[in-house]
Scaffold this active site. Structure first.
Site, PDB file in Angstrom:
ATOM      1  CG  HIS A   9       3.320   5.837   0.439  1.00 50.97           C
ATOM      2  ND1 HIS A   9       3.534   5.380  -0.636  1.00 50.97           N
ATOM      3  CD2 HIS A   9       2.132   6.496   0.315  1.00 50.97           C
ATOM      4  CE1 HIS A   9       2.781   5.450  -1.685  1.00 50.97           C
ATOM      5  NE2 HIS A   9       1.942   5.828  -1.231  1.00 50.97           N
TER       6      HIS A   9
ATOM      7  CB  SER B  47       1.192   6.251  -4.210  1.00 54.19           C
ATOM      8  OG  SER B  47       1.114   5.093  -3.936  1.00 54.19           O
TER       9      SER B  47
ATOM     10  CG  ASP C  74       7.020   4.357   0.654  1.00 56.18           C
ATOM     11  OD1 ASP C  74       6.260   4.052   0.366  1.00 56.18           O
ATOM     12  OD2 ASP C  74       6.403   5.084  -0.545  1.00 56.18           O
TER      13      ASP C  74
END
Length: 349
Positions: A314, A194, A284
């Site tokens: 995610h 991320s 996601d």
């Protein structure tokens, strides 16, 4: 009023969660409800069940104060705590006044192994070395590498480009001190999830000595625009559209979001970026910008393996202690890292 899950210890809550995941599949399907299908994909039962259980907490990743959000992620880490079977030795490594780190070395790993410099996720606002401890241990064991996990400055106390500067400082330290870390200076990768994937991408673009490989988990690559997946998966799949807005607003002012150090997807030239394994999750909000970045890398002649884990959400790397699809996906990434480093520059030397 305290959240329901705060009324019991993280260890107890984690035991309940693992007990539910240990039930026979028909019972887990009964608890989770009918399959969730969206955008031609079917959500994995493991992900659907975790999302249902997480509703008991009624807590989002972002929102509220940064301090509360950080405490929530730390608690989730305690709930999921589990280590791979092979022992891993750790030691703290001082890099700079603003940068902390922890070195992970699997038992019996010889000197001169490849090294992964890892940047944790958390929207540049939450997360730390401890919240990603189990991920680093897993990658170290299953990729047969040393892992240097980096603690960089967080927003809003330290806004952009502080995190990016710290990420580069840590990587340059690893290159300069590879021998002291027990690593092969010709086999140094960067990686992260991320926001950490964003930082690994920034280092790959701007470091004087480019990394030998990049391992990118569902990276944030463009803070300046919203793509279709931000609308499709805006709510209900762990990371939300509102979370991303909250993170971005804390991290980077709008007038600077087109800078490549904030949005590596917008860099004019991606040539020279290291060989890359980039994995996205089907459900996601960040899916489309990650896949667009992989496409731009390929167009620039960079060897890139794009993998969409279309049934996952995610953050799946941190969820590997629950086993099932989460662990399968992380194992695949660990295999890609091992192949990329052992069959890469050092393997051709």
């Amino acid at each position: 009023m305290p959240q329901l899950t705060e009324l019991i210890s993280p260890a107890a809550a984690g035991a309940v969660l693992r007990a539910v995941f240990g039930l026979p599949r028909p019972l887990r399907r009964l608890i989770a409800g009918p399959p969730v299908r969206q955008d031609g994909q079917e959500l994995a039962l493991d992900a659907q069940l975790l999302l249902l259980m997480s509703k008991l907490d009624q807590r989002s990743l972002g929102g509220g104060s940064p301090e509360d959000a950080r405490a929530g992620l730390a608690r989730a880490k305690e709930m999921l705590g589990r280590e791979p079977g092979r022992p891993v030795r750790t030691r703290e490594v001082a890099i700079a006044d603003t940068v902390t780190s922890r070195l992970y070395t699997p038992k019996a790993l010889p000197e001169g192994s490849p090294l992964l410099v890892f940047y944790h996720g958390g929207g540049w606002v939450i997360g730390d070395i401890d919240t990603h401890d189990t991920v680093c241990r897993y990658l170290a064991v299953h990729a047969e590498v040393r892992v240097l996990s980096v603690g960089y400055r967080l927003a809003p106390e330290h806004r952009y480009p502080a995190a990016a500067e710290d990420a580069r400082t840590a990587y340059e330290y690893a290159v300069k001190n590879a021998a002291e870390l027990g690593a092969d200076p010709q086999a140094i990768a960067v990686g992260g999830d991320s926001a950490g994937g964003n930082l690994a991408s920034v280092v790959s673009l701007f470091a004087d000595r480019r990394p030998d490989f990049a391992l990118l988990f569902y990276p944030a690559t463009d803070l300046s625009a919203r793509r279709r997946s931000r609308e499709l998966f805006a709510e209900g799949f762990y990371l939300t559209d509102a979370d991303m807005t909250w993170f971005s607003d804390h991290y980077c002012p709008p007038e600077r979001r087109t800078e490549p150090m904030a949005s590596p997807l917008l860099a004019e030239d991606l040539a020279g970026f290291p060989p890359t394994y980039l994995v996205t999750a089907g459900f996601d909000p960040l899916r489309d910008e990650g896949e667009e970045f992989a496409g731009r890398l390929a167009d620039a002649g960079v060897p890139v393996a794009l993998r969409r884990q279309e049934d996952l959400i995610h953050g799946f790397a941190n969820m590997w202690p629950l086993g099932g699809r989460f662990q399968e996906a992380l194992s695949e990434a660990a295999g890609a890292l091992r192949t990329g480093l052992y069959a890469g520059p050092r393997g051709r030397a």
